[in-house]
Design an enzyme around this catalytic site. Sequence first.
Site, PDB file in Angstrom:
ATOM      1  N   ASP A 196      49.280  29.730  36.393  1.00 41.75           N
ATOM      2  CA  ASP A 196      47.968  30.390  36.327  1.00 41.75           C
ATOM      3  C   ASP A 196      46.936  29.326  35.956  1.00 41.75           C
ATOM      4  O   ASP A 196      47.270  28.156  35.713  1.00 41.75           O
ATOM      5  CB  ASP A 196      47.993  31.507  35.264  1.00 41.75           C
ATOM      6  CG  ASP A 196      46.945  32.605  35.522  1.00 41.75           C
ATOM      7  OD1 ASP A 196      47.342  33.736  35.857  1.00 41.75           O
ATOM      8  OD2 ASP A 196      45.731  32.328  35.394  1.00 41.75           O
ATOM      9  N   PHE A 222      45.949  27.927  42.459  1.00 42.59           N
ATOM     10  CA  PHE A 222      46.822  28.337  43.576  1.00 42.59           C
ATOM     11  C   PHE A 222      46.187  28.131  44.947  1.00 42.59           C
ATOM     12  O   PHE A 222      46.844  28.298  45.955  1.00 42.59           O
ATOM     13  CB  PHE A 222      47.391  29.748  43.388  1.00 42.59           C
ATOM     14  CG  PHE A 222      46.453  30.880  43.055  1.00 42.59           C
ATOM     15  CD1 PHE A 222      45.236  31.043  43.680  1.00 42.59           C
ATOM     16  CD2 PHE A 222      46.856  31.844  42.117  1.00 42.59           C
ATOM     17  CE1 PHE A 222      44.404  32.119  43.376  1.00 42.59           C
ATOM     18  CE2 PHE A 222      46.025  32.932  41.805  1.00 42.59           C
ATOM     19  CZ  PHE A 222      44.796  33.056  42.427  1.00 42.59           C
ATOM     20  N   HIS A 239      44.824  41.060  45.713  1.00 44.76           N
ATOM     21  CA  HIS A 239      43.701  42.027  45.814  1.00 44.76           C
ATOM     22  C   HIS A 239      42.383  41.458  45.266  1.00 44.76           C
ATOM     23  O   HIS A 239      41.330  42.032  45.495  1.00 44.76           O
ATOM     24  CB  HIS A 239      44.060  43.357  45.126  1.00 44.76           C
ATOM     25  CG  HIS A 239      43.935  43.361  43.627  1.00 44.76           C
ATOM     26  ND1 HIS A 239      43.694  44.512  42.910  1.00 44.76           N
ATOM     27  CD2 HIS A 239      44.024  42.366  42.711  1.00 44.76           C
ATOM     28  CE1 HIS A 239      43.633  44.225  41.618  1.00 44.76           C
ATOM     29  NE2 HIS A 239      43.837  42.936  41.471  1.00 44.76           N
TER      30      HIS A 239
HETATM   31  C1  LIG Z   1      44.079  40.355  38.259  1.00 46.98           C
HETATM   32  S1  LIG Z   1      44.862  39.102  37.334  1.00 46.98           S
HETATM   33  C2  LIG Z   1      46.565  39.527  37.527  1.00 46.98           C
HETATM   34  C3  LIG Z   1      47.429  38.962  36.437  1.00 46.98           C
HETATM   35  C4  LIG Z   1      48.897  39.403  36.460  1.00 46.98           C
HETATM   36  N1  LIG Z   1      49.595  38.899  37.646  1.00 46.98           N
HETATM   37  C5  LIG Z   1      49.019  40.889  36.333  1.00 46.98           C
HETATM   38  O1  LIG Z   1      49.571  41.527  37.243  1.00 46.98           O
HETATM   39  O2  LIG Z   1      48.581  41.462  35.328  1.00 46.98           O
HETATM   40  C6  LIG Z   1      44.697  37.672  38.386  1.00 46.98           C
HETATM   41  C7  LIG Z   1      45.231  36.385  37.790  1.00 46.98           C
HETATM   42  O3  LIG Z   1      44.987  35.319  38.715  1.00 46.98           O
HETATM   43  C8  LIG Z   1      44.624  34.167  37.973  1.00 46.98           C
HETATM   44  N2  LIG Z   1      43.878  33.242  38.836  1.00 46.98           N
HETATM   45  C9  LIG Z   1      42.640  33.415  39.348  1.00 46.98           C
HETATM   46  N3  LIG Z   1      42.283  32.355  40.099  1.00 46.98           N
HETATM   47  C10 LIG Z   1      43.329  31.483  40.054  1.00 46.98           C
HETATM   48  C11 LIG Z   1      43.566  30.200  40.649  1.00 46.98           C
HETATM   49  N4  LIG Z   1      42.657  29.626  41.438  1.00 46.98           N
HETATM   50  N5  LIG Z   1      44.759  29.596  40.412  1.00 46.98           N
HETATM   51  C12 LIG Z   1      45.695  30.193  39.618  1.00 46.98           C
HETATM   52  N6  LIG Z   1      45.524  31.411  39.028  1.00 46.98           N
HETATM   53  C13 LIG Z   1      44.347  32.050  39.249  1.00 46.98           C
HETATM   54  C14 LIG Z   1      43.800  34.720  36.828  1.00 46.98           C
HETATM   55  O4  LIG Z   1      43.686  33.817  35.746  1.00 46.98           O
HETATM   56  C15 LIG Z   1      44.571  35.991  36.472  1.00 46.98           C
HETATM   57  O5  LIG Z   1      45.543  35.753  35.488  1.00 46.98           O
END
Ligand SMILES: C[S@@+](CC[C@H](N)C(=O)[O-])C[C@H]1O[C@@H](n2cnc3c(N)ncnc32)[C@H](O)[C@@H]1O
Length: 330
Positions: A196, A222, A239
């Site tokens: 993350d 990512f 999403h």
């Molecule tokens: C909506 S949350 C979902 C978290 C977890 N998978 C859950 O189901 O509760 C989206 C996650 O994507 C991560 N995220 C956003 N942009 C990212 C990036 N460019 N690279 C890695 N992680 C990222 C955020 O920090 C967050 O933890």
Amino acid sequence: MPMPSQKIMRLGLGFVVSQAMRVVIELRIPDLLASGEQAVDDLATATRTNADGLYRVMRLLASEGVFKEGAPRHFELTELGAALRSDRPGPGDFVQMINSEAYLAFEQLLYSVRTGKPAFDKLFGSPRFDWLSQHPEQAELFQRAMVALSQGSNEAVAEAYDFSPFTRVVDVGGGHGQLLSEILARNPHLSGVLFDLPLGVAAARQGAGGNLPRTELIAGDFFESVPSGDLYVVKKVVHDWDDERATEILRNCRRAMRPGGKVLVAETIVPPGDEPNQIKGIDVVMLAVTGGLERTEAHYANLFEAAGLRFERAIQTQGPISILEASAQA
Ligand SMILES: C[S@@+](CC[C@H](N)C(=O)[O-])C[C@H]1O[C@@H](n2cnc3c(N)ncnc32)[C@H](O)[C@@H]1O
């Protein structure tokens, strides 16, 4: 049956209740009521607020079943209100998070409807996750809200899938780590990678989502690359993004995946028809806040194909979430 005009006015007043909830959560009123009924004057003294103003907010929320007014101007917690206590991640974290910056972006929802772009970026000058990276307190609240939002879903995903053929599971955008924690607890043969942004990894390191044995915590982006493994779990991440960005994430999983590996996208599928479903509300939040969207099963299948993956099957879990399984295209 309420008259149509009354129903419409009630719908139009939705923000009043949600903002009132945010106020009592921020003032920690549910915590103050944990030991029993209190006079609103005492609550106002403890929270340094105006007793009459607080009374009016409490009376509104009592009418929605969050509190109960026993003796005049005395309130106690109901079962709903008790769920807003702050001693563990709970729905109050979600209410607080969604009624903060996301609420401000929502005031400009019409901009998103006109342009298809997130109002959040226009209002705050940067995309949601970049902004969170610059605001650690709100990022921490966001991760607690994600744990709250995931209640039931993480266990359901961990239960619904056979993890036995795999050795190293990578949770892409795993944030707080609760899903990985549930998977590893049920599968002692697996090692894990929690991947993350730095703030998500920090939340996992602090144990926000539970124990993470046999796990490497890796911070990164990512959209650049993801760590190597043979099973990729991507829950409530796709999403957040439009099709182009979502495909990049899946393509990076495809690139890093060992032979015979799989990608599991865990998301709530938008059901057809007019039935009420929370995911339709979350979808409009995505429109205004992140620029993402909720999708149908066919739409996810198209994303897999664009990323060089083959959609194998959808598994409906016991919770409000499905697992969409894909493998590398031959
Ligand atoms: C909506 S949350 C979902 C978290 C977890 N998978 C859950 O189901 O509760 C989206 C996650 O994507 C991560 N995220 C956003 N942009 C990212 C990036 N460019 N690279 C890695 N992680 C990222 C955020 O920090 C967050 O933890």
